[in-house]
Design a protein around this motif. Structure first.
Motif, PDB file in Angstrom:
ATOM      1  N   LYS A   4       0.757  -1.206   0.252  1.00 15.29           N
ATOM      2  CA  LYS A   4      -0.045   0.383   0.162  1.00 15.29           C
ATOM      3  C   LYS A   4       0.449   1.593   0.265  1.00 15.29           C
ATOM      4  O   LYS A   4       0.916   2.535  -0.153  1.00 15.29           O
ATOM      5  N   SER A   5       2.075   1.571   0.436  1.00 18.99           N
ATOM      6  CA  SER A   5       2.796   2.461   0.184  1.00 18.99           C
ATOM      7  C   SER A   5       3.428   2.255  -1.519  1.00 18.99           C
ATOM      8  O   SER A   5       4.389   3.460  -1.624  1.00 18.99           O
ATOM      9  N   ASN A   6       3.745   1.321  -1.822  1.00 16.26           N
ATOM     10  CA  ASN A   6       4.109   1.618  -2.585  1.00 16.26           C
ATOM     11  C   ASN A   6       3.023   0.911  -4.125  1.00 16.26           C
ATOM     12  O   ASN A   6       3.057   0.291  -5.109  1.00 16.26           O
ATOM     13  N   LEU A   7       2.164   2.198  -4.829  1.00 17.85           N
ATOM     14  CA  LEU A   7       1.395   1.737  -5.162  1.00 17.85           C
ATOM     15  C   LEU A   7       1.657   1.754  -6.916  1.00 17.85           C
ATOM     16  O   LEU A   7       0.963   1.397  -7.695  1.00 17.85           O
ATOM     17  N   SER A   8       2.879   1.848  -7.263  1.00 11.75           N
ATOM     18  CA  SER A   8       3.636   2.667  -8.835  1.00 11.75           C
ATOM     19  C   SER A   8       4.111   1.009  -8.694  1.00 11.75           C
ATOM     20  O   SER A   8       4.306   0.569 -10.155  1.00 11.75           O
ATOM     21  N   ASP A   9       3.348   0.567  -8.410  1.00 13.73           N
ATOM     22  CA  ASP A   9       4.613  -1.093  -8.205  1.00 13.73           C
ATOM     23  C   ASP A   9       2.296  -2.606  -8.721  1.00 13.73           C
ATOM     24  O   ASP A   9       3.144  -3.352  -8.385  1.00 13.73           O
ATOM     25  N   CYS A  10       1.563  -1.775  -8.235  1.00 15.57           N
ATOM     26  CA  CYS A  10       0.935  -1.894  -8.156  1.00 15.57           C
ATOM     27  C   CYS A  10       0.099  -2.431  -9.550  1.00 15.57           C
ATOM     28  O   CYS A  10      -0.545  -1.509 -10.053  1.00 15.57           O
ATOM     29  N   PHE A  11      -0.458  -3.900 -10.402  1.00 11.12           N
ATOM     30  CA  PHE A  11      -0.790  -4.117 -11.863  1.00 11.12           C
ATOM     31  C   PHE A  11      -2.044  -4.450 -12.058  1.00 11.12           C
ATOM     32  O   PHE A  11      -1.889  -5.057 -10.930  1.00 11.12           O
ATOM     33  N   ASN A  12      -3.038  -4.086 -12.951  1.00 10.52           N
ATOM     34  CA  ASN A  12      -3.994  -4.612 -12.949  1.00 10.52           C
ATOM     35  C   ASN A  12      -3.858  -5.924 -13.414  1.00 10.52           C
ATOM     36  O   ASN A  12      -2.879  -6.492 -13.466  1.00 10.52           O
ATOM     37  N   ILE A  13      -4.494  -7.585 -12.588  1.00 13.71           N
ATOM     38  CA  ILE A  13      -4.230  -8.690 -13.083  1.00 13.71           C
ATOM     39  C   ILE A  13      -5.505  -9.338 -13.488  1.00 13.71           C
ATOM     40  O   ILE A  13      -6.067 -10.109 -13.909  1.00 13.71           O
ATOM     41  N   LEU A  14      -6.583  -8.448 -13.467  1.00 16.27           N
ATOM     42  CA  LEU A  14      -7.982  -8.843 -13.618  1.00 16.27           C
ATOM     43  C   LEU A  14      -8.303  -8.734 -15.249  1.00 16.27           C
ATOM     44  O   LEU A  14      -7.515  -7.851 -16.189  1.00 16.27           O
ATOM     45  N   ASN A  15      -9.154  -9.726 -15.541  1.00 12.84           N
ATOM     46  CA  ASN A  15      -8.740  -9.882 -17.613  1.00 12.84           C
ATOM     47  C   ASN A  15     -10.723  -9.520 -17.640  1.00 12.84           C
ATOM     48  O   ASN A  15     -11.646  -8.766 -16.802  1.00 12.84           O
TER      49      ASN A  15
END
Length: 119
Positions: A4-15
């Motif tokens: 939660k502190s590094n949102l630039s490393d959170c990517f979409n995985i949903l199709n």
């Protein structure tokens, strides 16, 4: 590792099928114009005009759209903390908001300027 502190490393995985399932399962109004981001799109920096939503929030926190006033207040607090380069803190939250019972539900209301947050 994303957190939660590094949102630039959170990517979409949903199709597309996953998005369709969440829209149907949680009755997300079509008027919200839900969009599935590309697989390589990070949640931060935020896309202008869009709100990034984690699907786990629906499962774990009983999150619903449209947003309730309660959730908007919590999000506003988190954004204010992040804007000040600080992690959200419960003690700081209590300085600005207090728990309020509204019928059978609980919500937060803004604490008055000189009102003590601890008894």
């Amino acid at each position: 590792m994303a957190n939660k502190s590094n949102l630039s490393d959170c990517f979409n995985i949903l199709n597309k099928n996953g998005l369709k399932w969440y829209v149907e399962q949680y009755a997300i109004p079509a008027s919200l114009n839900h969009v599935l981001p590309a697989k390589d799109t990070a949640i931060y920096p935020f896309v202008p005009g869009k709100i990034g939503v984690y699907t786990r929030m629906f499962d774990y926190f009983n999150y619903r759209l449209p947003l309730t006033k309660f959730l908007i207040e919590v999000c506003h607090f988190e954004l204010a903390c992040r804007g000040l380069n600080s992690d959200p803190d419960l003690n700081v939250f209590r300085a600005f908001y207090k728990l309020n019972r509204s019928g059978s539900r609980y919500t937060f209301e803004v604490r008055k300027k000189n009102e003590c947050c601890y008894s």
